[in-house]
Write a protein that holds these residues in place. Structure first.
Motif, PDB file in Angstrom:
ATOM      1  N   ILE A  16      40.401  49.516  40.684  1.00 31.36           N
ATOM      2  CA  ILE A  16      40.821  48.923  42.152  1.00 31.36           C
ATOM      3  C   ILE A  16      42.154  49.837  42.051  1.00 31.36           C
ATOM      4  O   ILE A  16      42.197  50.229  43.594  1.00 31.36           O
ATOM      5  CB  ILE A  16      41.206  47.681  41.816  1.00 31.36           C
ATOM      6  N   LEU A  52      36.477  50.240  47.905  1.00 32.06           N
ATOM      7  CA  LEU A  52      37.159  49.028  47.288  1.00 32.06           C
ATOM      8  C   LEU A  52      36.129  47.779  47.481  1.00 32.06           C
ATOM      9  O   LEU A  52      35.848  47.043  46.508  1.00 32.06           O
ATOM     10  CB  LEU A  52      38.248  48.681  48.218  1.00 32.06           C
ATOM     11  N   ILE A  71      42.228  43.105  44.511  1.00 31.94           N
ATOM     12  CA  ILE A  71      41.465  43.767  45.678  1.00 31.94           C
ATOM     13  C   ILE A  71      42.142  43.419  47.084  1.00 31.94           C
ATOM     14  O   ILE A  71      42.167  44.221  47.828  1.00 31.94           O
ATOM     15  CB  ILE A  71      40.213  43.089  45.380  1.00 31.94           C
TER      16      ILE A  71
END
Ligand code: DAH
Length: 341
Positions: free
Chosen positions: A16, A25, A72
């Motif tokens: 990430i 992503l 995220i």
């Protein structure tokens, strides 16, 4: 299982952190947290755990999920901000660069003169009439007292559409006279500008298409004096107060008497020079009193009404006005020429 979860957390976190686009992503989110993702795969093994370990692992799994989700989300914000910044940078406008100037067009000399002529006549109470460019020989010739066999109807001068010579490209704006007499109420006071066509080769003074302005006045008691006054006014308005006109006898089939109207040469004042070819006068237009036969042909009682008519070439007016020596320049639309006017 704990090891699996910790490994997953480690590898996914570094993936990430390194993600360099929103797409990458999103791929990672599906890979780790999706329904068929790696975390789900680990959780499926929970069943094999002891009742003691299960809640502990469950809690740990939840922590991993939450920290992945929030990482995220954070990364997404960061990437979006970067994208916006890059876009702003690439779209900045340098307001100091000189702009592209827009060329402003202007009226063609023919239109300049046509608009002037229209203004002059509208000022004298005339209205503007229109007529078709594709015309019946009947209107172009016969009603105008130009019977079959007349040399003006010759095939070598006229563009006919049909073998029986009844449909043609009008050779003059005079047929508008007939249309107006047949359809408009009396008294009549019109001008009618438009294109006309003749089988002429292109040269400095000829073109197979050119423009005329027709004039027609019909009322009780109209005389040659009215004709002279009107056309004298036209010439003075167009070419200046000091313009001198001359009315010279001539022949046209549709007028009687007929005349041609000349203006005294502006260049030499009538002495004779290159411009007027030694004549002292320059021919401008044709005119006359409407022939009684023409009035009758168009349903007007010639014992009650009289009228005058004239026809003038727009190109000739404009070329005199702007001192243009070659007709071809008027049609070629070369901006270097046109921008002078
Ligand atoms: N139609 C004539 C021509 O093309 C010009 C003309 C002369 C028109 C006399 C008229 C007129 O109305 O009365 O040469």
């Amino acid at each position: 299982m704990k090891k699996l979860l910790q490994d997953l957390k480690e590898t996914s976190m570094s993936a990430i952190t390194n993600a360099d686009s929103i797409d990458v992503l999103e791929g990672l989110r599906v890979k780790y947290l999706g329904k068929k993702g790696e975390l789900t795969a680990i959780l499926k093994q929970m069943g094999a755990l002891s009742a003691e370990d299960r809640p502990v692992m469950g809690q740990l799994a939840n922590e991993v999920r939450e920290s992945l989700s929030s990482s995220i989300e954070e990364k997404r914000c960061e990437l979006e901000e970067k994208m916006l910044e890059a876009r702003l940078r690439s779209e900045t406008i340098d307001v100091t660069i000189p702009g592209k100037s827009v060329e402003v067009g202007k009226k063609h000399p023919l239109n300049t003169v046509l608009d002037e002529v229209k203004d002059i006549f509208v000022g004298m109470g005339f209205t503007i009439a229109e007529g078709p460019e594709i015309e019946f020989a009947d209107y172009n010739f016969t009603k105008l007292n130009t019977e079959e066999g007349h040399p003006a109807r010759d095939r070598s001068d006229t563009f006919y559409f049909t073998d029986d010579d009844h449909l043609l490209l009008r050779t003059q704006t005079s047929p508008v006279q007939a249309h107006v007499m047949e359809t408009q109420e009396l008294p009549i006071r019109i001008i009618s500008p438009g294109r006309v066509y003749r089988k002429d080769e292109v040269d400095a003074t000829h073109s197979p298409m050119f423009h005329q302005i027709e004039g027609l006045v019909i009322d009780k008691g109209v005389t040659m004096g009215d004709l002279k006054g009107t056309l004298d006014t036209l010439m003075k308005e167009l070419y200046g107060e000091g313009t001198v006109t001359r009315f010279r006898p001539h022949h046209f089939p549709f007028t009687e008497p007929s005349c041609e109207v000349d203006v005294q040469c502006f260049e030499c004042g009538g002495k004779g020079c290159r411009v007027c070819k030694g004549e002292g006068w320059i021919e401008i237009l044709g005119a006359g009193m409407v022939h009684p036969k023409v009035l009758e042909n168009c349903g007007i009682d010639s014992s009650v009404y009289t009228g005058y008519a004239f026809g003038v070439g727009l190109e000739r007016l404009a070329m005199r006005r702007f001192d243009i020596s070659d007709l071809r320049l008027v049609y070629e639309n070369d901006v270097r020429f046109l921008s002078q006017f």
